[in-house]
Design a protein around this motif. Structure first.
Motif, mmCIF file in Angstrom:
data_model
loop_
_atom_site.group_PDB
_atom_site.id
_atom_site.type_symbol
_atom_site.label_atom_id
_atom_site.label_comp_id
_atom_site.label_asym_id
_atom_site.label_seq_id
_atom_site.Cartn_x
_atom_site.Cartn_y
_atom_site.Cartn_z
ATOM 1 N N ARG A 186 0.876 -1.182 0.000
ATOM 2 C CA ARG A 186 0.000 0.000 0.000
ATOM 3 C C ARG A 186 0.910 1.227 0.000
ATOM 4 N NH1 ARG A 186 0.798 -1.912 4.962
ATOM 5 N NH2 ARG A 186 1.316 -0.445 6.636
ATOM 6 N N PRO A 187 0.406 2.386 -0.383
ATOM 7 C CA PRO A 187 1.244 3.593 -0.331
ATOM 8 C C PRO A 187 1.607 3.943 1.110
ATOM 9 C CG PRO A 187 -0.712 3.936 -1.686
ATOM 10 C CD PRO A 187 -0.921 2.654 -0.961
ATOM 11 N N PHE A 188 2.772 4.548 1.284
ATOM 12 C CA PHE A 188 3.190 4.981 2.617
ATOM 13 C C PHE A 188 2.346 6.168 3.053
ATOM 14 C CE2 PHE A 188 5.824 7.745 5.335
ATOM 15 C CZ PHE A 188 5.949 6.894 6.418
ATOM 16 N N ALA A 189 1.849 6.123 4.281
ATOM 17 C CA ALA A 189 0.981 7.183 4.797
ATOM 18 C C ALA A 189 1.353 7.514 6.231
ATOM 19 C CB ALA A 189 -0.483 6.765 4.725
ATOM 20 N N LEU A 190 1.050 8.742 6.623
ATOM 21 C CA LEU A 190 1.195 9.203 8.000
ATOM 22 C C LEU A 190 -0.177 9.633 8.497
ATOM 23 C CD1 LEU A 190 4.339 11.407 7.399
ATOM 24 C CD2 LEU A 190 4.319 9.337 8.801
ATOM 25 N N THR A 191 -0.479 9.312 9.745
ATOM 26 C CA THR A 191 -1.772 9.682 10.302
ATOM 27 C C THR A 191 -1.581 10.453 11.602
ATOM 28 O OG1 THR A 191 -2.036 7.652 11.617
ATOM 29 C CG2 THR A 191 -2.833 7.607 9.338
ATOM 30 N N ILE A 226 0.523 15.141 -2.045
ATOM 31 C CA ILE A 226 -0.164 14.178 -1.183
ATOM 32 C C ILE A 226 -1.623 14.008 -1.601
ATOM 33 C CG2 ILE A 226 1.282 14.725 0.820
ATOM 34 C CD1 ILE A 226 -1.334 16.298 1.844
ATOM 35 N N THR A 227 -2.201 12.892 -1.165
ATOM 36 C CA THR A 227 -3.656 12.777 -1.082
ATOM 37 C C THR A 227 -3.978 12.554 0.387
ATOM 38 O OG1 THR A 227 -3.453 10.430 -1.693
ATOM 39 C CG2 THR A 227 -4.149 11.969 -3.408
ATOM 40 N N ALA A 228 -5.055 13.156 0.851
ATOM 41 C CA ALA A 228 -5.383 13.105 2.274
ATOM 42 C C ALA A 228 -6.826 12.646 2.466
ATOM 43 C CB ALA A 228 -5.187 14.473 2.914
ATOM 44 N N ARG A 229 -6.992 11.663 3.327
ATOM 45 C CA ARG A 229 -8.330 11.223 3.716
ATOM 46 C C ARG A 229 -8.742 11.992 4.972
ATOM 47 N NH1 ARG A 229 -10.706 6.247 2.780
ATOM 48 N NH2 ARG A 229 -8.667 5.257 2.490
ATOM 49 N N THR A 230 -9.828 12.716 4.873
ATOM 50 C CA THR A 230 -10.352 13.491 5.991
ATOM 51 C C THR A 230 -11.788 13.070 6.264
ATOM 52 O OG1 THR A 230 -11.403 15.290 4.755
ATOM 53 C CG2 THR A 230 -9.006 15.429 5.051
ATOM 54 N N VAL A 273 -1.256 10.450 2.508
ATOM 55 C CA VAL A 273 -0.492 9.519 1.671
ATOM 56 C C VAL A 273 0.513 10.309 0.843
ATOM 57 C CG1 VAL A 273 -0.607 7.790 -0.156
ATOM 58 C CG2 VAL A 273 -2.427 7.914 1.554
ATOM 59 N N LEU A 274 1.786 9.938 0.950
ATOM 60 C CA LEU A 274 2.834 10.614 0.182
ATOM 61 C C LEU A 274 2.872 10.037 -1.233
ATOM 62 C CD1 LEU A 274 5.763 10.816 2.758
ATOM 63 C CD2 LEU A 274 3.636 12.120 2.634
ATOM 64 N N ARG A 275 2.626 10.906 -2.216
ATOM 65 C CA ARG A 275 2.561 10.456 -3.603
ATOM 66 C C ARG A 275 3.830 10.746 -4.388
ATOM 67 N NH1 ARG A 275 -1.351 6.718 -3.805
ATOM 68 N NH2 ARG A 275 -3.342 7.482 -2.992
ATOM 69 N N HIS A 276 4.448 11.895 -4.116
ATOM 70 C CA HIS A 276 5.616 12.290 -4.915
ATOM 71 C C HIS A 276 6.392 13.356 -4.149
ATOM 72 C CE1 HIS A 276 8.060 13.315 -8.380
ATOM 73 N NE2 HIS A 276 7.698 14.574 -8.295
ATOM 74 N N LYS A 277 7.704 13.176 -4.039
ATOM 75 C CA LYS A 277 8.509 14.179 -3.359
ATOM 76 C C LYS A 277 8.834 15.319 -4.308
ATOM 77 C CE LYS A 277 12.356 14.938 -0.222
ATOM 78 N NZ LYS A 277 13.378 14.322 0.638
ATOM 79 N N LEU A 278 8.566 16.539 -3.852
ATOM 80 C CA LEU A 278 8.818 17.729 -4.660
ATOM 81 C C LEU A 278 10.199 18.315 -4.402
ATOM 82 C CD1 LEU A 278 5.326 19.432 -4.210
ATOM 83 C CD2 LEU A 278 6.117 18.070 -6.158
ATOM 84 N N ARG A 279 10.610 18.335 -3.144
ATOM 85 C CA ARG A 279 11.912 18.915 -2.808
ATOM 86 C C ARG A 279 12.237 18.591 -1.359
ATOM 87 N NH1 ARG A 279 11.237 23.416 0.430
ATOM 88 N NH2 ARG A 279 9.183 24.409 0.358
ATOM 89 N N ALA A 280 13.472 18.860 -0.974
ATOM 90 C CA ALA A 280 13.878 18.723 0.422
ATOM 91 C C ALA A 280 13.378 19.918 1.225
ATOM 92 C CB ALA A 280 15.392 18.627 0.528
ATOM 93 N N GLU A 281 13.251 19.736 2.531
ATOM 94 C CA GLU A 281 12.902 20.852 3.391
ATOM 95 C C GLU A 281 14.070 21.838 3.422
ATOM 96 O OE1 GLU A 281 10.683 21.369 7.663
ATOM 97 O OE2 GLU A 281 12.417 20.052 7.609
ATOM 98 N N GLN A 282 13.770 23.124 3.433
ATOM 99 C CA GLN A 282 14.844 24.119 3.451
ATOM 100 C C GLN A 282 14.429 25.353 4.249
ATOM 101 O OE1 GLN A 282 14.067 24.603 -1.068
ATOM 102 N NE2 GLN A 282 15.157 26.493 -0.511
ATOM 103 N N ARG A 283 15.417 26.117 4.624
ATOM 104 C CA ARG A 283 15.180 27.343 5.381
ATOM 105 C C ARG A 283 15.195 28.533 4.434
ATOM 106 N NH1 ARG A 283 17.375 31.638 7.871
ATOM 107 N NH2 ARG A 283 16.650 32.138 9.987
ATOM 108 N N PHE A 284 14.220 29.443 4.597
ATOM 109 C CA PHE A 284 14.144 30.647 3.788
ATOM 110 C C PHE A 284 14.475 31.860 4.653
ATOM 111 C CE2 PHE A 284 11.499 27.495 1.769
ATOM 112 C CZ PHE A 284 11.880 27.590 0.434
ATOM 113 N N ASP A 285 14.974 32.890 4.006
ATOM 114 C CA ASP A 285 15.419 34.085 4.727
ATOM 115 C C ASP A 285 14.274 34.850 5.369
ATOM 116 O OD1 ASP A 285 18.051 33.567 4.081
ATOM 117 O OD2 ASP A 285 17.994 34.773 2.249
#
Length: 316
Positions: A186-191, A226-230, A273-285
């Motif tokens: 199944r797809p990886f998900a966080l709840t 993501i897709t999210a079940r609510t 559900v994580l569908r596709h990674k867009l980028r790494a987390e980063q810090r903005f000014d």
């Protein structure tokens, strides 16, 4: 599925079962193969199927911050086991006193006297008790002495690759979501439960559902489509997972911005559900730079979903 929280809550009516023991982190396809054996054997013996897990997981006690990241928190594990039709889940509080007990005491007091195990299925590399001195050979002698059945598990392989929590964790950390999904089944998900935050996302024009993840370490981080079940249905969106360095976050959490959504989720459970990674987390000014990047992330996620029409209303 009945949940027994702690050895002290094992009652006389819980005596008699077919049991398996393990972490079952992720409840992946290898675990599912073992659980199918447990269920089949329990049905043939007209006994309840039972899974024993430990909280915290043993390495989380002994290795602390060096313990592997969790694939699933306890609630996610419970739901996955319930969906597979397991009758009982025994959650044993794991501490140094429990780990240091004589392995024969573990067998006699817990497995036999309290649980009345009629058949046990564990890996042949299973160790337990003081200094991990209990092993499969000891269980074999006990099975012969006390008359309960014993089977070892064999690792499931996909395309000659062993399925394991370690491999799934490595796939997630390497952003190989499809490989992780293949091994999980199944797809990886966080709840988690949506909580009030600082409303920064709303002030920036991108309201988010804030979810504390209650894990010492996460196997994933970054920004994802993501897709999210609510409680209101399934929605597409974009989520940041991590410690939010731009706003000096102090805990790892998930912040999900759902597209075309304007409902109150506070206090409710959400599955992301994580569908596709867009980028790494980063810090903005500054927050303006963060706002601009969120807009870019939203556009990238929508572009991804436009190429994946099957994901519109699917969490499978």
């Amino acid at each position: 599925m009945e949940l027994i929280r702690g050895i002290h809550n094992i009652l006389p009516q819980h005596k008699g079962c077919v049991l398996t023991i393990g972490n079952f982190d992720g409840v992946h396809l290898g675990h599912q193969a073992v659980l199918a054996q447990v269920k089949q054997l329990a049905q043939s013996k007209q006994l309840p199927s039972c899974v024993m897990v430990f909280e915290p997981q043993p390495l989380e006690l002994f290795a602390g911050s060096d313990a592997p990241a969790r694939i699933s928190r306890f609630r996610e594990k419970y739901l996955a086991l319930a969906e597979l039709g397991i009758d009982r889940l025994l959650c044993v509080g794991f501490n140094r006193a429990f780990a240091a007990q004589d392995p024969e005491q573990f067998i006699e007091d817990l497995l036999l006297d309290k649980l009345g195990v009629q058949h046990l299925i564990v890996g042949d590399d299973f160790h337990f008790g003081q200094a991990r001195s209990g092993n499969y050979a000891l269980l074999e002698r006990a099975a012969s002495k006390y008359g309960f059945g014993l089977n070892s598990t064999s690792s499931l392989k996909l395309e000659q690759q062993r399925v394991s929590s370690t491999l799934i964790r490595s796939a997630l950390q390497a952003d190989q979501l499809h490989l992780a999904e293949t091994m999980l089944g199944r797809p990886f998900a966080l709840t988690g439960r949506v909580r009030h935050g600082r409303k920064l996302g709303r002030n920036l024009g991108f309201p988010t559902a804030n979810v504390w993840l209650y894990r010492k370490k996460l196997p994933v981080s970054g920004v994802y489509a993501i897709t999210a079940r609510t409680c209101f249905g399934v929605f597409q969106g974009v989520a940041n997972i991590g410690n939010r360095p731009t706003v000096q976050g102090v805990r790892e959490q998930l912040e999900a911005h759902l597209f075309d959504f304007n409902q109150d989720l506070y206090g409710s459970q959400i599955e992301v559900v994580l569908r596709h990674k867009l980028r790494a987390e980063q810090r903005f000014d500054n927050l303006d730079a963060l706002k601009q990047q969120i807009a870019v992330d939203e556009a990238a996620a929508k572009q991804y979903f436009s190429q994946q029409p099957a994901l519109l209303n699917s969490l499978t």
